[in-house]
Design a protein around this motif. Structure first.
Motif, mmCIF file in Angstrom:
data_model
loop_
_atom_site.group_PDB
_atom_site.id
_atom_site.type_symbol
_atom_site.label_atom_id
_atom_site.label_comp_id
_atom_site.label_asym_id
_atom_site.label_seq_id
_atom_site.Cartn_x
_atom_site.Cartn_y
_atom_site.Cartn_z
ATOM 1 N N UNK A 119 0.808 -1.387 -0.045
ATOM 2 C CA UNK A 119 0.074 0.081 -0.109
ATOM 3 C C UNK A 119 0.809 1.363 0.000
ATOM 4 N N UNK A 120 1.941 1.126 0.585
ATOM 5 C CA UNK A 120 2.750 2.495 0.793
ATOM 6 C C UNK A 120 4.338 1.947 0.656
ATOM 7 N N UNK A 121 4.969 3.202 0.423
ATOM 8 C CA UNK A 121 6.543 2.849 0.066
ATOM 9 C C UNK A 121 7.202 2.283 1.418
ATOM 10 N N UNK A 122 6.696 2.852 2.697
ATOM 11 C CA UNK A 122 7.363 2.594 3.986
ATOM 12 C C UNK A 122 7.198 0.828 4.087
ATOM 13 N N UNK A 123 5.858 0.253 3.915
ATOM 14 C CA UNK A 123 5.640 -1.258 3.955
ATOM 15 C C UNK A 123 6.478 -1.855 2.938
ATOM 16 N N UNK A 124 6.667 -1.298 2.069
ATOM 17 C CA UNK A 124 7.638 -2.113 0.649
ATOM 18 C C UNK A 124 9.087 -2.105 1.481
#
Length: 303
Positions: A119-124
């Motif tokens: 969902x977002x760059x942080x999770x990736x």
């Protein structure tokens, strides 16, 4: 090219963790199995890694045994023994590192890829750091938002992990663009625990209905598991949706009470349980009109 969805929910209403957090362990195992089954070369590489780890464990045991035997034979602190001890310690460190990495092959992967969109760059970024020993080297990590700069020329499967309604526009854009660029080389698209229609974002009006028609309704429910307080709702394609009730006398602890061709709604699932346990009459039985009103009120209280 196949578009499918996988729904996995064992929270039974527990909101302690987000859907992303509670689905992580399942996702890692699912991606591992998917990679082994669908990406050429992954199975062979994995077998080599398992063999490498087994050999490292065997050699480590031999080194420790040799050290114990050497200590029993001599207590001499000669230079030769010190050199041997140093070499042994260095080799032990190398073997321990191989075991810690699950025998992973350090050579770059050059075959087809599975790309996971978070969902977002942080999770990736967190997954890229923490999942290295849990999934094969063919797995690439991206996020739905922001500018898409990743090279997708080798992507064979794309997976959207817990996409939310706020990412619906990005999901559609990425999906259509990848399908256009990869064509027949894109084997499938999978959405895991998608929540692309939400009252607070898309609403349930025209926008939500159009999104459902364009993107959601055409997804094949390949796998479905939702635990209930009294049982579970399951489906493994191409089999039917099945409702199960806990039963300590049944094999495996569950008894199937209903099979359906479509996914039942929440009120329907509860009605199936009530009918099975004598708390509600089958449709068509009894006075009809009054029963219908009672069932409607009961269903509304469960929402």
């Amino acid at each position: 090219m196949t578009r499918s969805r996988v729904d996995f929910d064992t929270s039974v209403g527990d909101e302690t963790y987000t859907a992303l957090k509670s689905s992580t362990e399942f996702m890692q195992q699912f991606i591992m199995s998917l990679s082994l089954a669908c990406i050429p070369g992954v199975m062979e590489r994995r077998q080599e890694e398992v063999m490498r780890m087994a050999e490292a464990k065997a050699e480590l045991r031999e080194l420790k045994q040799m050290q114990e035997e050497r200590l029993d034979e001599t207590k001499d602190d000669s230079d030769e023994n010190q050199d041997t001890t140093t070499n042994t310690a260095e080799r032990e460190e190398e073997l321990l590192q191989i075991i810690a990495n699950n025998g992973a092959d350090s050579t770059p992967w050059t075959g087809a890829n599975i790309r996971i969109y978070f969902p977002d760059a942080g999770s990736a970024a967190l997954a890229k750091r923490d999942w290295q020993n849990e999934v094969p080297a063919c797995v690439q990590f991206s996020s739905c938002g922001g500018v898409q700069t990743a090279d997708v020329s080798k992507d064979s499967i794309i997976v959207f992990f817990c996409p939310r309604a706020s990412e619906a526009e990005y999901v559609e854009e990425i999906l259509y663009k990848t399908e256009e660029e990869r064509g027949d080389n894109l084997m499938m698209t999978i959405m895991v625990n998608p929540l692309l229609v939400d009252m607070g974002v898309t609403g349930f009006g025209m926008a939500g209905r159009r999104l459902r028609e364009r993107l959601i309704d055409n997804l094949i429910p390949a796998y479905y598991l939702r635990t209930l307080s009294w049982g579970a709702l399951t489906r493994v394609w191409p089999q039917l949706f099945t409702v199960w009730q806990e039963d300590e006398n049944a094999e495996g602890g569950y008894r199937m009470i209903k099979a359906m061709e479509r996914l039942p709604s929440n009120p329907e699932v509860e009605d199936i349980f009530d009918i099975e346990n004598g708390e509600m009459k089958e449709p068509g039985e009894g006075p009809g009109f009054l029963d219908g009103i009672a069932d409607f009120v009961t269903g509304m209280t469960r929402l």
